[in-house]
Scaffold this active site. Structure first.
Site, PDB file in Angstrom:
ATOM      1  N   GLU A 187      10.175 -11.481   3.494  1.00 21.71           N
ATOM      2  CA  GLU A 187      10.549 -11.056   2.449  1.00 21.71           C
ATOM      3  C   GLU A 187      10.467  -9.043   2.568  1.00 21.71           C
ATOM      4  OE1 GLU A 187       7.962 -13.081   0.100  1.00 21.71           O
ATOM      5  OE2 GLU A 187       6.196 -11.938   0.276  1.00 21.71           O
TER       6      GLU A 187
ATOM      7  N   CYS B 236       8.967  -2.020  -0.015  1.00 21.14           N
ATOM      8  CA  CYS B 236       7.374  -3.170   0.631  1.00 21.14           C
ATOM      9  C   CYS B 236       7.748  -3.520   1.491  1.00 21.14           C
ATOM     10  CB  CYS B 236       6.783  -3.680  -0.884  1.00 21.14           C
ATOM     11  SG  CYS B 236       5.353  -4.620  -0.174  1.00 21.14           S
TER      12      CYS B 236
ATOM     13  N   CYS C 228       1.085 -13.813   9.687  1.00 16.72           N
ATOM     14  CA  CYS C 228      -0.201 -12.702   9.083  1.00 16.72           C
ATOM     15  C   CYS C 228      -1.362 -13.832  10.246  1.00 16.72           C
ATOM     16  CB  CYS C 228      -1.046 -12.102   8.093  1.00 16.72           C
ATOM     17  SG  CYS C 228      -1.981 -10.518   8.943  1.00 16.72           S
TER      18      CYS C 228
ATOM     19  N   CYS D 240      -7.391 -13.252   4.929  1.00 18.27           N
ATOM     20  CA  CYS D 240      -7.591 -12.813   4.905  1.00 18.27           C
ATOM     21  C   CYS D 240      -7.314 -13.743   3.319  1.00 18.27           C
ATOM     22  CB  CYS D 240      -7.706 -12.377   3.879  1.00 18.27           C
ATOM     23  SG  CYS D 240      -7.221 -10.807   5.117  1.00 18.27           S
TER      24      CYS D 240
ATOM     25  N   CYS E  66      -5.613 -14.348   0.663  1.00 19.94           N
ATOM     26  CA  CYS E  66      -4.302 -13.745   0.467  1.00 19.94           C
ATOM     27  C   CYS E  66      -2.831 -14.353   1.043  1.00 19.94           C
ATOM     28  CB  CYS E  66      -4.136 -12.284   1.859  1.00 19.94           C
ATOM     29  SG  CYS E  66      -2.356 -12.551   2.059  1.00 19.94           S
TER      30      CYS E  66
ATOM     31  N   CYS F  85       2.722 -10.332  -2.638  1.00 15.59           N
ATOM     32  CA  CYS F  85       2.359 -10.241  -0.745  1.00 15.59           C
ATOM     33  C   CYS F  85       2.654 -12.194  -0.375  1.00 15.59           C
ATOM     34  CB  CYS F  85       1.013 -10.189  -0.595  1.00 15.59           C
ATOM     35  SG  CYS F  85       0.266  -9.551   0.745  1.00 15.59           S
TER      36      CYS F  85
HETATM   37  N1  SAH Z   1      -2.383  -6.567   5.873  1.00 15.24           N
HETATM   38  C1  SAH Z   1      -1.900  -5.036   5.491  1.00 15.24           C
HETATM   39  C2  SAH Z   1      -0.567  -4.834   4.581  1.00 15.24           C
HETATM   40  C3  SAH Z   1      -0.682  -5.737   3.303  1.00 15.24           C
HETATM   41  S1  SAH Z   1      -0.918  -7.084   2.006  1.00 15.24           S
HETATM   42  C4  SAH Z   1      -3.296  -5.100   4.397  1.00 15.24           C
HETATM   43  O1  SAH Z   1      -3.878  -6.208   4.363  1.00 15.24           O
HETATM   44  O2  SAH Z   1      -3.429  -3.807   4.045  1.00 15.24           O
HETATM   45  C5  SAH Z   1      -0.823  -6.059   0.764  1.00 15.24           C
HETATM   46  C6  SAH Z   1      -2.055  -5.603  -0.661  1.00 15.24           C
HETATM   47  O3  SAH Z   1      -1.571  -6.452  -1.463  1.00 15.24           O
HETATM   48  C7  SAH Z   1      -3.536  -5.787   0.961  1.00 15.24           C
HETATM   49  O4  SAH Z   1      -4.564  -4.754  -0.261  1.00 15.24           O
HETATM   50  C8  SAH Z   1      -3.582  -6.899   0.786  1.00 15.24           C
HETATM   51  O5  SAH Z   1      -4.909  -6.881  -0.150  1.00 15.24           O
HETATM   52  C9  SAH Z   1      -3.131  -7.118  -1.253  1.00 15.24           C
HETATM   53  N2  SAH Z   1      -2.788  -8.323  -1.780  1.00 15.24           N
HETATM   54  C10 SAH Z   1      -2.846  -9.807  -0.986  1.00 15.24           C
HETATM   55  N3  SAH Z   1      -2.862 -10.358  -1.284  1.00 15.24           N
HETATM   56  C11 SAH Z   1      -3.311 -10.615  -2.882  1.00 15.24           C
HETATM   57  C12 SAH Z   1      -2.950 -11.416  -4.140  1.00 15.24           C
HETATM   58  N4  SAH Z   1      -2.783 -12.680  -3.994  1.00 15.24           N
HETATM   59  N5  SAH Z   1      -3.084 -10.726  -4.895  1.00 15.24           N
HETATM   60  C13 SAH Z   1      -3.777  -9.295  -5.153  1.00 15.24           C
HETATM   61  N6  SAH Z   1      -3.519  -8.603  -3.533  1.00 15.24           N
HETATM   62  C14 SAH Z   1      -2.770  -9.163  -2.791  1.00 15.24           C
HETATM   63 FE1  SF4 Z   2      -2.834 -10.476   6.663  1.00 16.21          FE
HETATM   64 FE2  SF4 Z   2      -2.998 -10.466   3.970  1.00 16.21          FE
HETATM   65 FE3  SF4 Z   2      -4.761  -9.710   5.057  1.00 16.21          FE
HETATM   66 FE4  SF4 Z   2      -2.887  -8.125   4.854  1.00 16.21          FE
HETATM   67  S1  SF4 Z   2      -4.186  -9.510   3.020  1.00 16.21           S
HETATM   68  S2  SF4 Z   2      -3.936  -8.502   6.545  1.00 16.21           S
HETATM   69  S3  SF4 Z   2      -1.529  -9.830   4.917  1.00 16.21           S
HETATM   70  S4  SF4 Z   2      -3.592 -11.983   6.130  1.00 16.21           S
END
Ligand code: SAH
Ligand code: SF4
Length: 373
Positions: free
Chosen positions: A94, A107, A114, A118, A121, A345
């Site tokens: 996406e 974006c 991934c 996390c 996420c 995300c």
């Molecule tokens: N993998 C990279 C970039 C993609 S995520 C990273 O982790 O930095 C982009 C941002 O969205 C990151 O700061 C991530 O921690 C945040 N993010 C992921 N899931 C989220 C959610 N459910 N609500 C708010 N922010 C989120």
């Molecule tokens: Fe991967 Fe989501 Fe963690 Fe970013 S925030 S490194 S996309 S698992």
């Protein structure tokens, strides 16, 4: 259809020059081709009038200017847009456009899924993972420019002005392809988006941060989310490999890091997890201790089905922001955008996967019923 021919999108300038040499052409043709492809958005070789007919015919025979297939396109009531794209191997990614006050950030995703898992996420919960190719990374931008009708590039009043590598995936786990794609995006004869308008977000793949500074040279954002190793180990598990001390040292040494080009610390606000007054004060202390020219970006947590986390209250987020401000740090609160189209995300992709799973389950159930009936 195109499998026998080579996609010219995503080839580095050097690779394109090699291709042209193979066709008996001079290197300057690469500049002409890039102009048609990346400045004008042209995909049809016959329209590339200054290339000469013999070259155009050779290109038509062996090459194409590819586009990603749009599976779904959504526009939010607040103007943000989201595209679900289908790749040649059937995987889906996406891309989201977030317009904001005369500018608009696209974006871009760097991987399918991934590997870093996390805890908060949704992308980390998706099973399939593979790196995107330079063509697929650059392709997201080409697709958006097509969809917005923003060719030729570089005209004032465009919706798409900035790039954030903040979609699905961890860009620094796909270093070479992200670097090669961003070189095309930054190149004045490529997509010509200045490095000051590009931000790469990482969860903290520390050994790659210095390389990113040297080889990619765009603004850096760090998914910090906690200033405490024990909490960050859970939220961002790569912290166990590269703890805060190493991450913050790498930030302090990031080549572009000076006051005019601050590092953005992304901080997702999770109720009762990382949102106390002490947490905010400790963050400010860390930035000073490591001498990081930082600004914060407070992200209200966007909940997804099955998550155990909740977003902090409005009051809490504002108080957190205030403490950071009082300590001298900019800490705006990112407004949730496109909730009606789930422009966060990983969300649309998961929704599409869930629908597929649901359909499969229903199919199995009805088959089971027929079998027993
Ligand atoms: N993998 C990279 C970039 C993609 S995520 C990273 O982790 O930095 C982009 C941002 O969205 C990151 O700061 C991530 O921690 C945040 N993010 C992921 N899931 C989220 C959610 N459910 N609500 C708010 N922010 C989120
Ligand atoms: Fe991967 Fe989501 Fe963690 Fe970013 S925030 S490194 S996309 S698992």
């Amino acid at each position: 259809m195109n499998s026998a021919r080579t996609n010219l999108i995503g080839l580095s300038r050097e690779q394109l020059i090699e291709v042209l040499k193979g066709l008996g052409e001079k290197p300057f043709r690469a500049t002409q081709l890039w102009h048609w492809m990346y400045h004008r958005g042209v995909t049809d070789f016959t329209a590339m009038t200054d290339l000469g007919k013999p070259l155009r015919e050779k290109l038509i025979a062996g090459f194409y200017v590819g586009r990603l297939e749009i599976k779904q396109a959504l526009v939010s009531t607040d103007g943000s847009r989201k595209w679900l794209l289908r790749l040649d191997d059937g995987n889906e990614i996406e891309t989201v456009l977030i317009p904001d006050d005369g500018r608009g950030a696209l974006c871009i995703s760097s991987q399918v899924g991934c590997t870093l898992n996390c805890d908060f996420c949704n992308t980390g919960t998706q099973r399939l993972v593979r790196n995107l190719t330079p063509a697929e990374i650059v392709g997201q931008l080409m697709m958006a420019r097509d969809a917005l009708g923003e060719w030729p590039a570089g005209v004032d009043g465009r919706l798409l002005t900035n790039i954030v590598m903040m979609g699905m995936g961890e860009p620094l786990m796909n270093f070479d392809n992200v670097r090669d794609a961003l070189r095309i995006i930054k190149d004045g004869e490529g997509l010509a988006i200045s490095r000051r308008r590009i931000t790469l977000s990482t969860s903290g793949v520390v050994p790659m941060i210095a390389r990113a500074g040297q080889e990619i040279d765009v603004d850096l954002a760090i998914s910090l989310h906690s200033g405490d190793n024990a909490v960050r180990d859970v939220l961002v598990p790569i912290n166990k490999k590269y703890p805060l001390e190493e991450l913050l040292r790498a930030c302090a040494a990031y080549p572009g890091a000076r006051n005019s080009r601050r590092i953005t610390m992304e901080y997702v606000m999770l109720k009762d997890v990382n949102d106390s007054d002490d947490d905010a004060r400790h963050l400010a202390h860390l930035m000073r201790k490591y001498k990081i020219p930082a600004k914060f970006n407070l992200i209200p947590f966007n909940p997804w089905p099955g998550t155990k986390y909740e977003c902090s209250s409005n009051n809490r987020v504002h108080r957190f922001s205030q403490i950071l401000n009082d300590a001298g740090f900019s800490a705006p609160i990112r407004h949730p955008r496109g909730r009606d189209i789930m422009a966060a995300c990983g969300q649309l992709k998961s929704d599409s996967e869930n629908q597929k799973l649901k359909a499969l389950k229903e199919k199995r159930e009805s088959e089971g019923e027929t079998a027993t009936a």
